[in-house]
Design an enzyme around this catalytic site. Structure first.
Site, mmCIF file in Angstrom:
data_model
loop_
_atom_site.group_PDB
_atom_site.id
_atom_site.type_symbol
_atom_site.label_atom_id
_atom_site.label_comp_id
_atom_site.label_asym_id
_atom_site.label_seq_id
_atom_site.Cartn_x
_atom_site.Cartn_y
_atom_site.Cartn_z
ATOM 1 N N SER A 103 48.500 26.133 57.507
ATOM 2 C CA SER A 103 48.249 24.781 57.391
ATOM 3 C C SER A 103 47.019 24.869 56.969
ATOM 4 O O SER A 103 46.680 24.085 55.251
ATOM 5 C CB SER A 103 48.560 24.323 57.693
ATOM 6 O OG SER A 103 47.075 23.595 59.051
ATOM 7 N N SER A 117 46.691 21.963 68.113
ATOM 8 C CA SER A 117 46.725 21.080 68.869
ATOM 9 C C SER A 117 48.297 20.386 68.519
ATOM 10 O O SER A 117 48.357 19.147 67.684
ATOM 11 C CB SER A 117 45.263 19.982 68.584
ATOM 12 O OG SER A 117 45.166 19.855 66.939
HETATM 13 N N1 LIG Z 1 52.840 30.882 70.453
HETATM 14 C C1 LIG Z 1 51.366 30.818 69.491
HETATM 15 N N2 LIG Z 1 51.589 29.309 68.355
HETATM 16 C C2 LIG Z 1 50.948 29.030 67.662
HETATM 17 N N3 LIG Z 1 49.848 30.037 67.502
HETATM 18 C C3 LIG Z 1 49.132 31.407 68.206
HETATM 19 C C4 LIG Z 1 50.812 31.525 69.138
HETATM 20 N N4 LIG Z 1 50.313 32.803 69.017
HETATM 21 C C5 LIG Z 1 49.215 33.372 68.905
HETATM 22 N N5 LIG Z 1 49.356 32.244 68.095
HETATM 23 C C6 LIG Z 1 47.774 32.037 66.768
HETATM 24 O O1 LIG Z 1 46.550 31.233 68.377
HETATM 25 C C7 LIG Z 1 46.408 30.420 67.010
HETATM 26 C C8 LIG Z 1 45.899 28.994 67.827
HETATM 27 O O2 LIG Z 1 45.478 28.715 67.977
HETATM 28 P P1 LIG Z 1 44.609 26.825 69.088
HETATM 29 O O3 LIG Z 1 43.984 27.276 70.324
HETATM 30 O O4 LIG Z 1 44.650 26.202 67.744
HETATM 31 O O5 LIG Z 1 46.565 26.680 69.897
HETATM 32 S S1 LIG Z 1 46.578 25.526 70.071
HETATM 33 O O6 LIG Z 1 45.957 24.248 69.424
HETATM 34 O O7 LIG Z 1 46.246 25.243 71.280
HETATM 35 O O8 LIG Z 1 47.788 25.201 69.789
HETATM 36 C C9 LIG Z 1 46.895 30.376 66.194
HETATM 37 O O9 LIG Z 1 45.859 30.306 65.120
HETATM 38 P P2 LIG Z 1 46.586 29.366 63.666
HETATM 39 O O10 LIG Z 1 46.994 30.492 62.564
HETATM 40 O O11 LIG Z 1 44.963 28.980 63.513
HETATM 41 O O12 LIG Z 1 46.041 28.263 63.629
HETATM 42 C C10 LIG Z 1 47.838 31.891 66.046
HETATM 43 O O13 LIG Z 1 46.332 32.735 65.623
HETATM 44 N N1 LIG Z 2 43.981 24.516 50.257
HETATM 45 C C1 LIG Z 2 44.143 26.349 50.282
HETATM 46 N N2 LIG Z 2 44.801 26.958 48.456
HETATM 47 C C2 LIG Z 2 45.192 28.136 48.974
HETATM 48 N N3 LIG Z 2 45.487 28.612 49.684
HETATM 49 C C3 LIG Z 2 44.978 28.555 50.958
HETATM 50 C C4 LIG Z 2 44.352 27.171 51.110
HETATM 51 N N4 LIG Z 2 43.822 27.106 52.359
HETATM 52 C C5 LIG Z 2 44.467 28.145 52.775
HETATM 53 N N5 LIG Z 2 44.893 29.201 52.519
HETATM 54 C C6 LIG Z 2 45.795 29.904 52.403
HETATM 55 O O1 LIG Z 2 46.320 30.236 53.400
HETATM 56 C C7 LIG Z 2 45.915 31.121 54.440
HETATM 57 C C8 LIG Z 2 46.139 29.959 55.854
HETATM 58 O O2 LIG Z 2 44.890 29.857 55.546
HETATM 59 P P1 LIG Z 2 43.833 29.517 57.219
HETATM 60 O O3 LIG Z 2 42.852 28.411 57.230
HETATM 61 O O4 LIG Z 2 43.791 30.726 58.072
HETATM 62 O O5 LIG Z 2 45.270 28.633 58.210
HETATM 63 P P2 LIG Z 2 45.495 27.794 59.418
HETATM 64 O O6 LIG Z 2 43.687 28.663 60.202
HETATM 65 O O7 LIG Z 2 44.870 26.519 59.582
HETATM 66 O O8 LIG Z 2 46.130 29.164 60.652
HETATM 67 C C9 LIG Z 2 44.976 32.066 54.270
HETATM 68 O O9 LIG Z 2 45.456 33.857 53.624
HETATM 69 C C10 LIG Z 2 44.196 31.125 52.953
HETATM 70 O O10 LIG Z 2 42.759 32.112 52.306
#
Ligand SMILES: Nc1ncnc2c1ncn2[C@@H]1O[C@H](COP(=O)(O)OS(=O)(=O)O)[C@@H](OP(=O)(O)O)[C@H]1O
Ligand SMILES: Nc1ncnc2c1ncn2[C@@H]1O[C@H](COP(=O)(O)OP(=O)(O)O)[C@@H](O)[C@H]1O
Length: 208
Positions: free
Chosen positions: A41, A111
């Site tokens: 997101s 979260s």
């Molecule tokens: N099952 C599952 N569900 C969600 N996410 C997963 C899972 N397994 C691995 N990942 C990776 O872990 C990142 C999320 O970690 P968080 O510590 O933010 O998760 S939480 O707040 O405890 O739910 C999340 O990173 P973000 O993409 O940056 O959100 C994923 O890369």
């Molecule tokens: N505001 C935005 N506009 C366009 N692309 C975005 C934006 N924010 C994030 N992205 C792209 O979306 C993807 C996921 O972003 P990221 O910050 O890693 O998300 P999260 O931490 O919630 O998993 C990345 O490739 C990032 O470059």
């Protein structure tokens, strides 16, 4: 006085240098900006953009990113509900320390459970918990799939993936909400500016 856990015979130690003095030194007020939302997101992107913007303004911040903390402090935790709750609790406690140090602590974690986020909010004194909801549609997050995890989750190779077969509970009331407008996502710089304006308006970027 901090609340006690399971330990007994422990005592709270006051330090003569307090939060107010630290804040005066760096001319800002400590707080926690808590960024929540689905994987993909844009949480980490906003956290980094906000930290850069604050740095440019001469304000000290520190990013606590869920993914990164799972490489160290939280490497013993998985993704079942109890582990996520413990993950959020620990990061909440660490964020509280950074805020007490006078920093703008930016926590960026999925979260997914409201009660875990609310428990972190309750840890912080004086409403110093600013919840930012990345309200982006699942379809957008899945289309981005920068780590390929949605694809694995859809293929059944990851179980309990948030948004696919694990819940995400959106905030009922949060300080800031990021959304697409006319199908377009605001840029990271625009979103960071929105958070900076909020911090300015609420007086976190000065110490008067
Ligand atoms: N099952 C599952 N569900 C969600 N996410 C997963 C899972 N397994 C691995 N990942 C990776 O872990 C990142 C999320 O970690 P968080 O510590 O933010 O998760 S939480 O707040 O405890 O739910 C999340 O990173 P973000 O993409 O940056 O959100 C994923 O890369
Ligand atoms: N505001 C935005 N506009 C366009 N692309 C975005 C934006 N924010 C994030 N992205 C792209 O979306 C993807 C996921 O972003 P990221 O910050 O890693 O998300 P999260 O931490 O919630 O998993 C990345 O490739 C990032 O470059």
């Amino acid at each position: 006085m901090a609340s006690l856990g399971n330990s007994t015979n422990i005592f709270w130690q006051e330090c003569p240098v307090g939060k107010l003095e630290r804040q005066r030194l760096i001319n800002q007020k400590g707080c926690v900006v808590w960024i929540t939302g689905l994987s993909g997101s844009g949480k980490s992107t906003l956290a980094c953009s906000l930290s850069r913007e604050l740095h440019t303004k001469g304000k000290l911040s520190y990013v606590l990113d869920g993914d990164n903390l799972r490489h160290g402090l939280n490497k013993d935790l998985g993704f079942k509900a109890e582990d996520r709750a413990e993950n959020i609790r620990r990061v909440g406690e660490v964020a509280k320390l950074f805020a007490d140090a006078g920093l703008i602590c930016i926590a960026s974690l999925i979260s997914p459970y409201r009660k875990d986020r609310d428990a972190c909010r309750a840890m912080l004194p004086d409403k110093n918990f600013i919840e930012v909801f990345m309200n982006m549609p699942l379809e957008l997050c899945e289309a981005r799939d920068s780590k390929g995890l949605y694809k694995l989750a859809r293929a059944g190779k990851i179980n309990g993936f948030t948004g696919i077969d694990d819940p995400y509970e959106p905030p009922l009331s949060c300080e800031i909400e990021m959304q697409q407008k006319d199908g377009v996502c605001p840029t990271p710089a625009d979103m960071a500016a929105q958070v900076v304006s909020y911090l300015e308006e609420k007086g976190y970027l000065h110490n008067q």
